[in-house]
Each structure stands twice: as C-alpha cells, then as structure tokens.
Scaffold this active site. Sequence first.
Site, PDB file in Angstrom:
ATOM      1  N   ASP A  13       9.179  -5.783  19.905  1.00  0.00           N
ATOM      2  CA  ASP A  13       8.593  -6.545  18.792  1.00  0.00           C
ATOM      3  C   ASP A  13       8.618  -5.784  17.473  1.00  0.00           C
ATOM      4  OD1 ASP A  13       8.044  -8.543  20.630  1.00  0.00           O
ATOM      5  OD2 ASP A  13       6.058  -7.732  21.079  1.00  0.00           O
ATOM      6  N   GLY A  15      10.833  -6.157  15.199  1.00  0.00           N
ATOM      7  CA  GLY A  15      11.370  -7.008  14.134  1.00  0.00           C
ATOM      8  C   GLY A  15      12.898  -7.097  14.215  1.00  0.00           C
ATOM      9  N   LYS A  16      13.414  -6.931  15.440  1.00  0.00           N
ATOM     10  CA  LYS A  16      14.876  -6.901  15.635  1.00  0.00           C
ATOM     11  C   LYS A  16      15.534  -8.199  15.167  1.00  0.00           C
ATOM     12  CE  LYS A  16      13.966  -6.028  19.982  1.00  0.00           C
ATOM     13  NZ  LYS A  16      12.531  -5.704  19.929  1.00  0.00           N
ATOM     14  N   GLY A  40      11.257 -12.230  22.485  1.00  0.00           N
ATOM     15  CA  GLY A  40      10.919 -13.265  21.518  1.00  0.00           C
ATOM     16  C   GLY A  40      11.262 -12.685  20.161  1.00  0.00           C
ATOM     17  N   HIS A  41      12.359 -13.127  19.578  1.00  0.00           N
ATOM     18  CA  HIS A  41      12.829 -12.557  18.307  1.00  0.00           C
ATOM     19  C   HIS A  41      12.584 -13.585  17.197  1.00  0.00           C
ATOM     20  CE1 HIS A  41      15.687  -9.568  20.525  1.00  0.00           C
ATOM     21  NE2 HIS A  41      14.427  -9.445  20.867  1.00  0.00           N
ATOM     22  N   GLN A 221      13.612  -5.909  23.770  1.00  0.00           N
ATOM     23  CA  GLN A 221      12.563  -4.940  24.129  1.00  0.00           C
ATOM     24  C   GLN A 221      12.712  -3.681  23.258  1.00  0.00           C
ATOM     25  OE1 GLN A 221      14.357  -6.515  27.149  1.00  0.00           O
ATOM     26  NE2 GLN A 221      12.915  -8.041  26.464  1.00  0.00           N
ATOM     27  N   THR A 236      10.285  -2.626  31.311  1.00  0.00           N
ATOM     28  CA  THR A 236      11.031  -3.797  31.761  1.00  0.00           C
ATOM     29  C   THR A 236      12.092  -3.317  32.763  1.00  0.00           C
ATOM     30  OG1 THR A 236      12.091  -5.841  31.047  1.00  0.00           O
ATOM     31  CG2 THR A 236      12.755  -3.821  29.873  1.00  0.00           C
ATOM     32  N   THR A 298       4.227 -14.982  24.654  1.00  0.00           N
ATOM     33  CA  THR A 298       3.053 -15.289  25.474  1.00  0.00           C
ATOM     34  C   THR A 298       1.811 -15.554  24.623  1.00  0.00           C
ATOM     35  OG1 THR A 298       2.578 -12.930  25.577  1.00  0.00           O
ATOM     36  CG2 THR A 298       3.867 -13.849  27.384  1.00  0.00           C
ATOM     37  N   ARG A 302      -1.388  -8.259  20.609  1.00  0.00           N
ATOM     38  CA  ARG A 302      -0.693  -6.988  20.834  1.00  0.00           C
ATOM     39  C   ARG A 302      -1.656  -5.834  20.576  1.00  0.00           C
ATOM     40  NH1 ARG A 302       4.311  -9.032  17.213  1.00  0.00           N
ATOM     41  NH2 ARG A 302       5.370 -10.298  18.772  1.00  0.00           N
ATOM     42  N   LYS A 328       7.560  -3.869   8.589  1.00  0.00           N
ATOM     43  CA  LYS A 328       6.125  -4.132   8.423  1.00  0.00           C
ATOM     44  C   LYS A 328       5.403  -3.081   7.589  1.00  0.00           C
ATOM     45  CE  LYS A 328       5.023  -7.380  11.771  1.00  0.00           C
ATOM     46  NZ  LYS A 328       4.262  -7.891  12.881  1.00  0.00           N
ATOM     47  N   SER A 329       6.133  -2.521   6.619  1.00  0.00           N
ATOM     48  CA  SER A 329       5.517  -1.546   5.713  1.00  0.00           C
ATOM     49  C   SER A 329       4.316  -2.173   5.019  1.00  0.00           C
ATOM     50  CB  SER A 329       6.519  -1.131   4.637  1.00  0.00           C
ATOM     51  OG  SER A 329       7.756  -0.837   5.215  1.00  0.00           O
ATOM     52  N   ASP A 330       4.420  -3.492   4.727  1.00  0.00           N
ATOM     53  CA  ASP A 330       3.352  -4.194   4.007  1.00  0.00           C
ATOM     54  C   ASP A 330       2.029  -4.166   4.770  1.00  0.00           C
ATOM     55  OD1 ASP A 330       5.194  -5.917   5.639  1.00  0.00           O
ATOM     56  OD2 ASP A 330       3.538  -7.330   5.437  1.00  0.00           O
ATOM     57  N   VAL A 409       9.334  -5.606   4.015  1.00  0.00           N
ATOM     58  CA  VAL A 409       8.000  -5.729   3.400  1.00  0.00           C
ATOM     59  C   VAL A 409       7.375  -7.109   3.626  1.00  0.00           C
ATOM     60  CG1 VAL A 409       8.371  -3.935   1.666  1.00  0.00           C
ATOM     61  CG2 VAL A 409       9.035  -6.286   1.144  1.00  0.00           C
TER      62      VAL A 409
HETATM   63  P1  GDP Z   1      11.424  -8.634  17.736  1.00  0.00           P
HETATM   64  O1  GDP Z   1      11.075  -9.016  19.131  1.00  0.00           O
HETATM   65  O2  GDP Z   1      11.756  -7.192  17.600  1.00  0.00           O
HETATM   66  O3  GDP Z   1      12.482  -9.510  17.120  1.00  0.00           O
HETATM   67  O4  GDP Z   1      10.089  -8.860  16.884  1.00  0.00           O
HETATM   68  P2  GDP Z   1       9.075 -10.117  16.996  1.00  0.00           P
HETATM   69  O5  GDP Z   1       9.703 -11.289  16.354  1.00  0.00           O
HETATM   70  O6  GDP Z   1       8.567 -10.283  18.379  1.00  0.00           O
HETATM   71  O7  GDP Z   1       7.844  -9.554  16.173  1.00  0.00           O
HETATM   72  C1  GDP Z   1       7.947  -9.200  14.843  1.00  0.00           C
HETATM   73  C2  GDP Z   1       6.948 -10.053  14.042  1.00  0.00           C
HETATM   74  O8  GDP Z   1       6.756  -9.476  12.770  1.00  0.00           O
HETATM   75  C3  GDP Z   1       7.437 -11.450  13.787  1.00  0.00           C
HETATM   76  O9  GDP Z   1       6.337 -12.319  13.737  1.00  0.00           O
HETATM   77  C4  GDP Z   1       8.110 -11.341  12.408  1.00  0.00           C
HETATM   78  O10 GDP Z   1       8.107 -12.569  11.713  1.00  0.00           O
HETATM   79  C5  GDP Z   1       7.205 -10.355  11.747  1.00  0.00           C
HETATM   80  N1  GDP Z   1       7.823  -9.466  10.761  1.00  0.00           N
HETATM   81  C6  GDP Z   1       9.069  -8.916  10.757  1.00  0.00           C
HETATM   82  N2  GDP Z   1       9.215  -8.060   9.731  1.00  0.00           N
HETATM   83  C7  GDP Z   1       8.031  -8.050   9.073  1.00  0.00           C
HETATM   84  C8  GDP Z   1       7.541  -7.334   7.932  1.00  0.00           C
HETATM   85  O11 GDP Z   1       8.216  -6.508   7.334  1.00  0.00           O
HETATM   86  N3  GDP Z   1       6.251  -7.580   7.563  1.00  0.00           N
HETATM   87  C9  GDP Z   1       5.447  -8.464   8.204  1.00  0.00           C
HETATM   88  N4  GDP Z   1       4.214  -8.630   7.771  1.00  0.00           N
HETATM   89  N5  GDP Z   1       5.885  -9.163   9.283  1.00  0.00           N
HETATM   90  C10 GDP Z   1       7.142  -8.940   9.712  1.00  0.00           C
HETATM   91  P1  IMO Z   2      11.238  -8.214  22.427  1.00  0.00           P
HETATM   92  O1  IMO Z   2      12.718  -8.317  22.633  1.00  0.00           O
HETATM   93  C1  IMO Z   2       7.410  -6.600  23.775  1.00  0.00           C
HETATM   94  C2  IMO Z   2       6.935  -6.034  28.101  1.00  0.00           C
HETATM   95  C3  IMO Z   2       5.937  -6.907  28.834  1.00  0.00           C
HETATM   96  C4  IMO Z   2       5.512  -5.967  29.949  1.00  0.00           C
HETATM   97  C5  IMO Z   2       6.817  -5.253  30.280  1.00  0.00           C
HETATM   98  C6  IMO Z   2       7.572  -5.843  31.473  1.00  0.00           C
HETATM   99  O2  IMO Z   2      10.632  -9.444  21.833  1.00  0.00           O
HETATM  100  O3  IMO Z   2      10.889  -6.972  21.696  1.00  0.00           O
HETATM  101  P2  IMO Z   2       9.016  -8.050  31.818  1.00  0.00           P
HETATM  102  O4  IMO Z   2       8.663  -9.489  31.664  1.00  0.00           O
HETATM  103  O5  IMO Z   2      10.157  -7.597  30.963  1.00  0.00           O
HETATM  104  O6  IMO Z   2       9.208  -7.642  33.249  1.00  0.00           O
HETATM  105  O7  IMO Z   2       7.710  -7.240  31.301  1.00  0.00           O
HETATM  106  O8  IMO Z   2       7.625  -5.332  29.131  1.00  0.00           O
HETATM  107  N1  IMO Z   2       7.948  -6.773  27.324  1.00  0.00           N
HETATM  108  C7  IMO Z   2       7.963  -6.840  25.985  1.00  0.00           C
HETATM  109  N2  IMO Z   2       7.089  -6.381  25.066  1.00  0.00           N
HETATM  110  N3  IMO Z   2       8.551  -7.205  23.370  1.00  0.00           N
HETATM  111  C8  IMO Z   2       9.450  -7.656  24.274  1.00  0.00           C
HETATM  112  O9  IMO Z   2      10.650  -8.147  23.922  1.00  0.00           O
HETATM  113  C9  IMO Z   2       9.155  -7.526  25.653  1.00  0.00           C
HETATM  114  N4  IMO Z   2       9.798  -7.860  26.789  1.00  0.00           N
HETATM  115  C10 IMO Z   2       9.060  -7.383  27.797  1.00  0.00           C
HETATM  116  O10 IMO Z   2       4.859  -7.265  27.988  1.00  0.00           O
HETATM  117  O11 IMO Z   2       4.617  -5.008  29.443  1.00  0.00           O
HETATM  118 MG    MG Z   3       9.509  -9.909  20.208  1.00  0.00          MG
END
Ligand code: GDP
Ligand code: IMO
Ligand code: MG
Length: 419
Positions: A13, A15-16, A40-41, A221, A236, A298, A302, A328-330, A409
């Site tokens: 998570d 911010g990929k 979840g991207h 991940q 994972t 889910t 976090r 997420k520097s902001d 940001v």
């Molecule tokens: P990923 O799984 O690595 O793609 O990241 P997620 O989408 O699960 O989580 C990143 C969250 O941070 C998402 O809700 C994005 O919209 C948000 N996000 C990404 N970059 C920034 C940022 O620079 N600042 C803030 N405030 N939110 C951000």
């Molecule tokens: P993205 O790509 C954050 C965590 C789960 C659990 C562990 C194992 O959005 O960054 P699993 O269902 O993979 O067997 O769960 O890994 N987990 C993540 N945490 N971001 C994810 O993906 C994750 N994918 C799995 O919360 O701790």
């Molecule tokens: Mg994610």
Amino acid sequence: MKVDVLLGLQWGDEGKGKVVDVLTPGYDLVTRFQGGPNAGHTLEFEGQKYVLRSIPSGIFQGDKINIIGNGVVLDPALFKAEVEALEASGHPLTKRLKISKKAHLILPTHRLLDQAYESAKGEGKIGTTGKGIGPTYTDKVSRNGVRVGDILHNFEEKYNTAIKRHKELLAQYNFEYDLATLEKDWFEGIACIRKFELIDSEHVINDAIKAEKKILAEGAQGTMLDVDFGSYPFVTSSNTICAGACTGLGVAPRNIGEVYGIFKAYCTRVGSGPFPTELFDETGDLMRKNGNEFGSVTGRPRRCGWVDLVALKYAVMINGVTQLIMMKSDVMDAFETIRACVAYKINDVITEEFPYSIEGEVEPVYAELPGWQIDMTKMQSEDEFPEEFKAYLNFLEEELEVPIKIVSVGPDRAQTILR
Ligand code: GDP
Ligand code: IMO
Ligand code: MG
C-alpha cells in the site's frame, strides 16, 4: 530495452498503482508479475477513483498493452467484477489486456481453504485478505495447480480433480460452505477470461525486449511481505521482490533495468505481524486519519508508525533499488517533529542491520527532524519545497544511498513531483 521494475519497499500500500499510472506514458507494456486480488492499487485522476486488483495500473493510459504475467494468481470471479467495473466507467479492456496461460487460477475452494486455515490458526492468524492466495501458491508449488491455459484443454477434468482434493482437505475443518454459489460466479468469470487473448507471455515480453520496447513491471504487496525476506510467517505467499519479476515474467536478470523502490514518508501495515515503529497513540491516529489509511480491499484500518530506515535499507539491498519514490509526503505536513527509525535496540544491543526476526522486544532508535507544517498538496515543483522538507529528503537520501526521484504530495495523478 530492459524491463524496469516498480515495487513496494514496506508492507504494501505504498502507492504503487498511482505511480505506475504516472509512469505509463513512458512505456509500451505494463505487466504484473506476482500476487493476485490481495492487491488493491488505487489511482485517482479527473475526479475519479479506481481500485485495481489483478489488472495492471497501466490500463488507463492510451493504448498501452497490459499483461497479467505467469507469476500472478487470478480469481476469475473477481477478475470479471474488475473488468465490468472498468468497462462501465468507459474503459474497454479486451484489446489492451492479455493474460499469461501460465498464470494460476484461484479456485473457489482456495478461498475457502484460506478462510479455514486462518480460523484454525486462532490467535496466531496471519490476517490474510481471505482471497485464497496462500492455498493457490501452495498448489502451484506442490504441482496440483490449475492454470489459465488449462481452460483450453481438458478443463473440467483438471478442475474436478482439484476440487475433489480440496473438499477432502476442507472436511478436516469444522467449516460450512456453499460451493454451488461460489462456482456459479467462478464459471461466469471463466467465460469472461475467454474473451481475452491468452498468451505465452514470456515470449511476448522477450520479443518486446528485443524490439527495444519499453516495459514496466508492477509489483504487488511489498518487500516486508516477501515470502523469503519479509517478516515470515506474517507475509504473503509470493516473491514480491525484484527477483520475482524475473520468475513472474520469464525475464533474465541481465534484462532488468531501473528498479524503482517506493515507500511512504511513514509506514503502514495491515493484518498481523511485527511492526517495530508502530504507534498506538494520537500521532498514529492522525497518520491514519490524514493518510486515509483504510485497506482498499478489505477496508481494515491500517496500522501506522514512523518510517523505518533499518527495514528500508534492507529492502533497498534485496531489490537493488536504483531510484526511490517517496509517497504521502503531505501526510507529514501536520507534524511539528518527524521521526525516522535509524537502528533497533534488541536485548540492549543496538543494530542497524535488519535481523533474522523482528518479533519480540525490538525498540526503535529514532532520529528527529523538524517538521515543515506547511500544506504541500498544491506544490508543483521542488523549488516550492520548504527547507525542512528538503532537509528531510537529504537525510533519507544519505541514509539510503539512493536518490529520491519522485515525491508524491497527494492521491491525484497531478500531485506528483519529478526531481
Ligand atoms: P498500492 O497498493 O501500493 O497501490 O497503494 P494503495 O492504493 O493500496 O494505497 C495508497 C493510498 O494512498 C491510496 O488510497 C492512494 O489514493 C493514496 N495516495 C497515493 N499517493 C498519495 C499521496 O502522495 N498522498 C496522499 N495523501 N495519498 C496518496
Ligand atoms: P498491495 O499490492 C498490504 C497482507 C495481508 C496479510 C498478508 C498475507 O495493495 O500493496 P494474503 O492474502 O496475501 O495471504 O495476506 O499480506 N497483504 C497486503 N497488505 N497491501 C497488499 O497489497 C497486501 N496483500 C497482502 O494483509 O497481512
Ligand atoms: Mg494496496
């Protein structure tokens, strides 16, 4: 051209999705190489927000080709839901998305087994996303898996053999389930997969490398969730690290180019497992609130804490990171003082080296830097950065010995500053 890899350096998570979308205009192909719908991207642009789970985050940028690679595990039912949601919002996919025949299918019973194994673990549960990830990769490695390419030959026989095995396993658990309903959605998902071109992705990708095409590999991940190098067993079931792009796409190590390592200016984790810099106070609550730190899959809150440079240095080493991206520097705008963990104190011994295990008493040793307390969300270039923020960037670059080339940001595509 070589394949550039973008991957998470923390517990996911980071911010990929956002950054892959930003970088896609510079690439011809965007690929996913591991993980599945546990990911979840999130992407935000033009006032819209999208969450991708199995589909690469390059899908919104023109006619780029997106590939679900062999290292991915694919749930047909969730894939169909993802496709339909994107198509309903005006993003047709069939020409832009191709699927590796060697990707493994998450069967409905894999999801049930994931849930059964988790409940059996009780207090020691991993806190998985419940999407069947572990059982599917287990079947892959034990040579019992069903692959996307199997849809084309003797599918029913392969499916039924696997389901029979899974039912026997499930019988060992006191676990009630309704397979018929799950199967209905699942087979509708298979019909959806059939609409896409099923490919030998290793050939397509290596042909593209030879043809000087630019390829971006999108990790899911993060390094601390890697099955070998993460906080095992709270990880994972795939290799989330750079080497995973080689096995998950069929790319030779010498064909890996840039390695973009992405991290948050602080740190988060979902599910169980150790997290040395975790905060249980109002500072952690403020990070969660300002960073909107609730799982995109889910909805779980976090866990939040300060950035951990011991873990980040380890991740930089394992992945061979060539460029850093800070997200997420902001969210740090709110704090008078910023802390960064520079060492761990374990049994009265201070170490800067990431240890075998971070379970038990690991006390973070912090460096403190002055915060900037200025709203950074509208900044467009690094000339606007406050002095304190520049000092924070310099500090991180010196510690990690890799340049920070992108600073994010805000969640929107436009809130991205290239350096
Ligand atoms: P990923 O799984 O690595 O793609 O990241 P997620 O989408 O699960 O989580 C990143 C969250 O941070 C998402 O809700 C994005 O919209 C948000 N996000 C990404 N970059 C920034 C940022 O620079 N600042 C803030 N405030 N939110 C951000
Ligand atoms: P993205 O790509 C954050 C965590 C789960 C659990 C562990 C194992 O959005 O960054 P699993 O269902 O993979 O067997 O769960 O890994 N987990 C993540 N945490 N971001 C994810 O993906 C994750 N994918 C799995 O919360 O701790
Ligand atoms: Mg994610």
